[in-house]
Design a protein around this motif. Structure first.
Motif, PDB file in Angstrom:
ATOM      1  N   LEU A  60       0.798  -1.226   0.000  1.00 59.78           N
ATOM      2  CA  LEU A  60       0.000   0.000   0.000  1.00 59.78           C
ATOM      3  C   LEU A  60       0.834   1.281   0.000  1.00 59.78           C
ATOM      4  CD1 LEU A  60      -2.691   1.550   0.259  1.00 59.78           C
ATOM      5  CD2 LEU A  60      -2.488   1.260   2.739  1.00 59.78           C
ATOM      6  N   ILE A  61       1.661   1.475   1.009  1.00 56.37           N
ATOM      7  CA  ILE A  61       2.357   2.752   1.141  1.00 56.37           C
ATOM      8  C   ILE A  61       3.334   3.007   0.001  1.00 56.37           C
ATOM      9  CG2 ILE A  61       3.964   4.061   2.596  1.00 56.37           C
ATOM     10  CD1 ILE A  61       2.436   3.047   5.033  1.00 56.37           C
ATOM     11  N   PRO A  62       4.176   2.028  -0.394  1.00 57.97           N
ATOM     12  CA  PRO A  62       5.035   2.287  -1.556  1.00 57.97           C
ATOM     13  C   PRO A  62       4.249   2.570  -2.835  1.00 57.97           C
ATOM     14  CG  PRO A  62       5.847   0.412  -0.316  1.00 57.97           C
ATOM     15  CD  PRO A  62       4.500   0.740   0.239  1.00 57.97           C
ATOM     16  N   SER A  63       3.158   1.846  -3.036  1.00 64.29           N
ATOM     17  CA  SER A  63       2.327   2.094  -4.224  1.00 64.29           C
ATOM     18  C   SER A  63       1.777   3.509  -4.217  1.00 64.29           C
ATOM     19  CB  SER A  63       1.167   1.098  -4.283  1.00 64.29           C
ATOM     20  OG  SER A  63       1.621  -0.217  -4.446  1.00 64.29           O
ATOM     21  N   LEU A  64       1.327   3.943  -3.052  1.00 59.30           N
ATOM     22  CA  LEU A  64       0.804   5.298  -2.901  1.00 59.30           C
ATOM     23  C   LEU A  64       1.878   6.329  -3.221  1.00 59.30           C
ATOM     24  CD1 LEU A  64      -1.357   7.317  -1.844  1.00 59.30           C
ATOM     25  CD2 LEU A  64      -0.424   6.906   0.455  1.00 59.30           C
ATOM     26  N   ILE A  65       3.061   6.153  -2.640  1.00 60.13           N
ATOM     27  CA  ILE A  65       4.150   7.109  -2.857  1.00 60.13           C
ATOM     28  C   ILE A  65       4.535   7.161  -4.328  1.00 60.13           C
ATOM     29  CG2 ILE A  65       6.577   7.606  -2.350  1.00 60.13           C
ATOM     30  CD1 ILE A  65       6.060   6.373   0.453  1.00 60.13           C
ATOM     31  N   ARG A  66       4.656   6.009  -4.944  1.00 60.46           N
ATOM     32  CA  ARG A  66       5.059   5.954  -6.357  1.00 60.46           C
ATOM     33  C   ARG A  66       4.053   6.690  -7.242  1.00 60.46           C
ATOM     34  NH1 ARG A  66       4.915   0.091  -7.257  1.00 60.46           N
ATOM     35  NH2 ARG A  66       5.453   0.516  -9.411  1.00 60.46           N
TER      36      ARG A  66
END
Length: 298
Positions: free
Chosen positions: A170-176
């Motif tokens: 979730l968080i890496p996908s959001l940041i990317r």
């Protein structure tokens, strides 16, 4: 000196755990499937733990007094129903038996909150009924039962985040997405989850290993947050809340469960007074780590 063998040492959790164990004075041996870059205070060994020869090799080269078993299939989008979960359960139980026979005196297996299955409130190790709905959770639970019956410890990890987290989470996908100026579609976000910064998790694991706790123990912050609040917090750090689209994706299966949170009273028996980073600072550190590694808009 106590010698600790860490399986899955090159993974997301393993990378954070190694320095925590070195800092506690352990002679640390890490197992991975292939050669790894040098880490101060860590001796690396290559072995495939899904093979009997690999398990035998790992234990013979390290001769551990302590064992932390992290290795398992954990790739996002694959791990929950991958048939290899059954092989990992068999391998993990065999590793336990071999370690006990070889004189390893302290063993900590690492499991998952998905062992609990649907719950109406925070999961408590001794009273919450486990009814996992995924093959991953079922395989982890079967392994947990073997470890606990043998007098070992079993840590149930909730929702870790931070540097080296798989990009599909979730968080890496959001940041990317937000760094690229793209909209981020997600569920309604009302689900409660227990996020724990990976360096804090490493300290928790090290504390449990160094204690006399046996049986299951939740490894979590004890502070459940809605997915909406987590997404909004990270998006706010990037000044990109306007790009988040709540309700654009339907939540299904485990992702739709209204709550996955931990009762951490048992954990706090051994972590009281331990300095922890916490969610807000962890989110800032994790974001900085990803920004250093991801392209952004000019």
């Amino acid at each position: 000196m106590s010698r600790v063998l860490v399986t899955g040492a090159s993974g997301f959790l393993g990378r954070a755990l190694l320095p925590a164990l070195v800092g506690r004075g352990f002679e640390v041996h890490g197992i991975a499937r292939s050669a790894q870059a040098a880490v101060a205070g860590v001796s690396w060994h290559a072995a495939d733990l899904l093979t009997e020869a690999g398990r035998r090799l790992a234990l013979s080269v390290a001769r551990p007094t302590h064992l932390v078993h992290l290795a398992w299939e954990a790739r996002p989008g694959r791990y929950r129903e991958d048939p290899v979960n059954r092989l990992w359960a068999e391998a993990s139980i065999d590793l336990l038996a071999r370690a006990r026979a070889g004189g390893t005196r302290r063993i900590l297996g690492i499991g998952s909150c998905l062992e609990y299955g649907p719950q109406s409130g925070p999961c408590e190790e001794r009273t919450s009924q486990c009814n996992p709905t995924t093959l991953y959770g079922q395989a982890k639970l079967a392994t947990a039962e073997a470890y606990i019956a043998a007098g070992a410890s079993w840590g149930r990890v909730f929702v870790p985040f931070g540097p080296h987290e798989p990009q599909a989470r979730l968080i890496p996908s959001l940041i990317r997405s937000l760094r690229a100026g793209q909209e981020f579609g997600c569920s309604h976000g009302g689900q409660l989850r227990d996020f724990v910064y990976v360096d804090d998790l490493a300290q928790m694991i090290a504390a449990v290993l160094g204690s006399e706790l046996t049986g299951a123990v939740n490894l979590a912050s004890g502070e459940p947050r809605s997915l909406r609040s987590v997404i909004e917090h990270v998006a706010g750090l990037l000044k990109a809340r306007h790009l988040v689209r709540f309700g654009a994706v339907a939540a299904t299966g485990v992702d739709a469960e209204p709550i996955l949170a931990a009762d951490v009273r048992r954990l706090r028996e051994v972590t009281a007074g331990l300095p922890l980073v916490g969610f807000e600072e962890g989110a800032a550190r994790g974001l900085a780590w990803w920004i250093d590694r991801l392209p952004g808009r000019e």
